[in-house]
Scaffold this motif. Sequence first.
Motif, PDB file in Angstrom:
ATOM      1  N   CYS A 219      42.351  30.779  49.895  1.00  0.00           N
ATOM      2  CA  CYS A 219      43.479  31.623  49.511  1.00  0.00           C
ATOM      3  C   CYS A 219      43.384  32.002  48.037  1.00  0.00           C
ATOM      4  N   LEU A 220      43.056  31.036  47.193  1.00  0.00           N
ATOM      5  CA  LEU A 220      42.985  31.287  45.755  1.00  0.00           C
ATOM      6  C   LEU A 220      41.815  32.195  45.407  1.00  0.00           C
ATOM      7  N   ARG A 221      40.680  31.976  46.059  1.00  0.00           N
ATOM      8  CA  ARG A 221      39.523  32.849  45.811  1.00  0.00           C
ATOM      9  C   ARG A 221      39.863  34.296  46.165  1.00  0.00           C
ATOM     10  N   SER A 222      40.512  34.467  47.279  1.00  0.00           N
ATOM     11  CA  SER A 222      40.898  35.815  47.701  1.00  0.00           C
ATOM     12  C   SER A 222      41.880  36.428  46.714  1.00  0.00           C
ATOM     13  N   LEU A 223      42.839  35.621  46.257  1.00  0.00           N
ATOM     14  CA  LEU A 223      43.837  36.097  45.303  1.00  0.00           C
ATOM     15  C   LEU A 223      43.179  36.522  43.991  1.00  0.00           C
ATOM     16  N   ILE A 224      42.271  35.701  43.482  1.00  0.00           N
ATOM     17  CA  ILE A 224      41.606  36.008  42.220  1.00  0.00           C
ATOM     18  C   ILE A 224      40.800  37.300  42.336  1.00  0.00           C
ATOM     19  N   THR A 225      40.156  37.486  43.478  1.00  0.00           N
ATOM     20  CA  THR A 225      39.398  38.725  43.702  1.00  0.00           C
ATOM     21  C   THR A 225      40.329  39.928  43.732  1.00  0.00           C
ATOM     22  N   ARG A 226      41.461  39.802  44.430  1.00  0.00           N
ATOM     23  CA  ARG A 226      42.424  40.904  44.506  1.00  0.00           C
ATOM     24  C   ARG A 226      42.986  41.272  43.138  1.00  0.00           C
ATOM     25  N   LEU A 227      43.088  40.266  42.261  1.00  0.00           N
ATOM     26  CA  LEU A 227      43.601  40.516  40.916  1.00  0.00           C
ATOM     27  C   LEU A 227      42.529  41.047  39.969  1.00  0.00           C
ATOM     28  N   GLY A 228      41.333  41.242  40.514  1.00  0.00           N
ATOM     29  CA  GLY A 228      40.246  41.810  39.715  1.00  0.00           C
ATOM     30  C   GLY A 228      39.580  40.819  38.784  1.00  0.00           C
ATOM     31  N   LYS A 229      39.705  39.527  39.082  1.00  0.00           N
ATOM     32  CA  LYS A 229      39.090  38.500  38.240  1.00  0.00           C
ATOM     33  C   LYS A 229      37.786  38.023  38.886  1.00  0.00           C
ATOM     34  N   HIS A 230      36.902  37.501  38.044  1.00  0.00           N
ATOM     35  CA  HIS A 230      35.602  37.083  38.574  1.00  0.00           C
ATOM     36  C   HIS A 230      35.180  35.689  38.106  1.00  0.00           C
ATOM     37  N   ASP A 231      35.804  35.156  37.056  1.00  0.00           N
ATOM     38  CA  ASP A 231      35.395  33.849  36.535  1.00  0.00           C
ATOM     39  C   ASP A 231      36.204  32.748  37.215  1.00  0.00           C
ATOM     40  N   TYR A 232      35.920  32.540  38.477  1.00  0.00           N
ATOM     41  CA  TYR A 232      36.697  31.631  39.326  1.00  0.00           C
ATOM     42  C   TYR A 232      36.801  30.227  38.739  1.00  0.00           C
ATOM     43  N   GLU A 233      35.665  29.621  38.364  1.00  0.00           N
ATOM     44  CA  GLU A 233      35.684  28.247  37.863  1.00  0.00           C
ATOM     45  C   GLU A 233      36.490  28.139  36.566  1.00  0.00           C
ATOM     46  N   ASN A 234      36.342  29.123  35.679  1.00  0.00           N
ATOM     47  CA  ASN A 234      37.094  29.076  34.424  1.00  0.00           C
ATOM     48  C   ASN A 234      38.590  29.219  34.667  1.00  0.00           C
ATOM     49  N   ILE A 235      38.968  30.050  35.632  1.00  0.00           N
ATOM     50  CA  ILE A 235      40.387  30.191  35.962  1.00  0.00           C
ATOM     51  C   ILE A 235      40.929  28.880  36.516  1.00  0.00           C
ATOM     52  N   LEU A 236      40.144  28.208  37.356  1.00  0.00           N
ATOM     53  CA  LEU A 236      40.575  26.904  37.881  1.00  0.00           C
ATOM     54  C   LEU A 236      40.808  25.908  36.751  1.00  0.00           C
ATOM     55  N   LEU A 237      39.892  25.866  35.780  1.00  0.00           N
ATOM     56  CA  LEU A 237      40.063  24.950  34.654  1.00  0.00           C
ATOM     57  C   LEU A 237      41.321  25.295  33.862  1.00  0.00           C
ATOM     58  N   ARG A 238      41.548  26.592  33.646  1.00  0.00           N
ATOM     59  CA  ARG A 238      42.738  26.981  32.896  1.00  0.00           C
ATOM     60  C   ARG A 238      44.018  26.675  33.678  1.00  0.00           C
ATOM     61  N   LEU A 239      43.967  26.830  35.010  1.00  0.00           N
ATOM     62  CA  LEU A 239      45.121  26.439  35.830  1.00  0.00           C
ATOM     63  C   LEU A 239      45.418  24.949  35.672  1.00  0.00           C
ATOM     64  N   LEU A 240      44.359  24.144  35.693  1.00  0.00           N
ATOM     65  CA  LEU A 240      44.525  22.700  35.550  1.00  0.00           C
ATOM     66  C   LEU A 240      45.132  22.367  34.189  1.00  0.00           C
ATOM     67  N   ILE A 241      44.644  23.015  33.147  1.00  0.00           N
ATOM     68  CA  ILE A 241      45.168  22.770  31.801  1.00  0.00           C
ATOM     69  C   ILE A 241      46.606  23.242  31.688  1.00  0.00           C
ATOM     70  N   LEU A 242      46.901  24.401  32.254  1.00  0.00           N
ATOM     71  CA  LEU A 242      48.253  24.958  32.166  1.00  0.00           C
ATOM     72  C   LEU A 242      49.273  24.008  32.793  1.00  0.00           C
ATOM     73  N   VAL A 243      48.982  23.522  33.994  1.00  0.00           N
ATOM     74  CA  VAL A 243      49.911  22.613  34.655  1.00  0.00           C
ATOM     75  C   VAL A 243      49.911  21.253  33.956  1.00  0.00           C
ATOM     76  N   SER A 244      48.767  20.891  33.327  1.00  0.00           N
ATOM     77  CA  SER A 244      48.731  19.645  32.549  1.00  0.00           C
ATOM     78  C   SER A 244      49.773  19.667  31.443  1.00  0.00           C
ATOM     79  N   HIS A 245      49.914  20.823  30.793  1.00  0.00           N
ATOM     80  CA  HIS A 245      50.900  20.928  29.711  1.00  0.00           C
ATOM     81  C   HIS A 245      52.337  20.863  30.251  1.00  0.00           C
TER      82      HIS A 245
END
Length: 473
Positions: A219-245
Motif C-alpha cells: 500500500c505504501l509503495r503504491s502511495l509513494i509512486t502515486r505521489l510522484g516519489k521515488h526514494d522509497y527507502e529514504n522516505i521510510l527512514l524519514r517516516l520512522l524519524i518523524l514518528v520517533s519525534h
Amino acid sequence: MASEKGEARPAAGGSGTTTSETNAGIVTTDSGTDQGSGGDGVGGGDGGATGALDTDELPIIDQDSDKFEGWMYQGGPYGVWATARKTGDDAGLTKEIVRAAGHAWAGGYEWGAPNLLHDNVKAYLIWVLERAHCNHHAKRTALRIFSQLPDSCEELFTDLKEVVVQLAEDLAVEMDGHCSREGLRDVLGGLTIPDRDPAAPPLSQALFFAPMSPHVQACLRSLITRLGKHDYENILLRLLILVSHILDPEFNGFVTDIAAWSKVPVKVRDVNPKLFGRMQNKLEADHARDVAANPALGSVAPGALNLDAVRKAVCVETAEEQAQVWETVQAKCPNGVLRVKNLFTSQDSGANGMRFVLVNMPFSSSYVTWSSLLTLHKQLIDRAVSAAWLANVSWASQTQWQETAKVLRALIKEPQFAHKFAHSKISMIVELQLHLEYYVNCRKKTHFWFKLQRADSIAALRSDTAKFRHNND
C-alpha cells in the motif's frame, strides 16, 4: 598571510541538569543531543566563548609548554572556527580552519597550497584525538574538518584511523582491567532474557511500527509512486524519524519514572531520536545485507532493522544499582522486553572494552492513535517536522520533511491502513541503555574516536559528520 577577523559566539543550547529529591531516591535528568561527543547518550559539556581573533596574531606556543594546553582548553579552537567561517565558501572554510589550526599549533610557516596533509594540521588533529575528553569546541573543530575532508586525503585518513585504533586498544585494556577488578561480570552478567524462539520472525520495526508492517508495504509503495516519489527507502527512514519525534517525549517520561521507581540515584540522559545520516549509513553498510541474507525477513524494508530510533540512557554509579534498575525495567515494561544486548556477559568481552546493557522493548503512546494525528493531535506532526528538520538539517531539507508528513497523512487515510491501524496507538521498538558512570566517562572518548573507526571511507566519514559542516555553534 592575509588575516580574517571574526567574533566567536557562545554555543546555542547546551545541556542542562536538574536534580530533585523523591521518596525513591535522587533522579537527575540530563538533556542531551546526538552531537558528536555525546551521540549515544553521553557527551562533553560546552566550553566558553572567545573574543575577536586574528589568525595572523595567534599565539606561537611550543607544544611542550604549559601554556599550550591552557590555550587549547580556553577556547582557542573555537576562536579559530569563528574566524574561519567568515570566508563563506566551503573550500575556503576548510582552508581557513586548517591554516589557522596549523598556525596555532606550530607558529609561523609558509602555508603554500591548502593541503590537509600538512604535518602541523595532522598533529593538531592527533592532539584532539588524544584528548578526546577535552574542550567541546576543540572536538567540534576537528569534526568540522572531517565533514569537509576531500577524497585526496586518503593518507591522512588512514594515519588518523591507525592513531584511533591504538588509542582505543589502550583504553580497552584499561576498561577490561576495571571490569575484572570490580567483579562486574558476576553482578551484571545475568541481566538477560530467554533467547527468542528461532522460528519467530527476526526482530524489526515491522513487527510494531505500522508504516513498516508487511500488511502496509504494498500500500505504501503504491502511495509513494502515486505521489510522484521515488526514494522509497529514504522516505521510510524519514517516516520512522518523524514518528520517533512524536513518541520521544512519552518515552522520556516513562524512563524518568523507571529511574524514580528504581529507588537508587539515577541520571536519565534525554537523547534525541537517531539521525537520518546514521540510519542511512547503517542501511547501506549492514541492514540491506542482513535483509538479503535472511529469507525470514521476506519483504521487510532494511530500514526496519533500526531498533534504536527512539532511545534513552540511564546512568548509575555501581553494578548493584544497575541491577536494581534492570529489575524495575522488567517489572514495569507493559509490553515486556524483546531483546537484551549485555556486554557484561562472560562470553562477550565488550566492544573495544566498552560495557553496557541495551534493552529493546515495544513502546506505545498512552493517548495518540494513528487517526488522531489527523484530528485531535494533528499539531504533533507539525512539531515533529520542525524537530526532525532541525536535527537533520545536513541530510534533508525542510521541504523533504514536509513532504514526508504529507506521505504520513495520506497513508493514514488509505483504506488498507485505516481498516487495520486507524484506532491503534502509535508504537515502535525503542531502546533503553543502561550505563555505569565509569564507562560513560570512557565513552566520551570512544564516541568521538568511533566517527573515524566506523568510517570505511572518507565519503562515509563526511556523511557521518555532515551536520558539523553547517553547524556553527
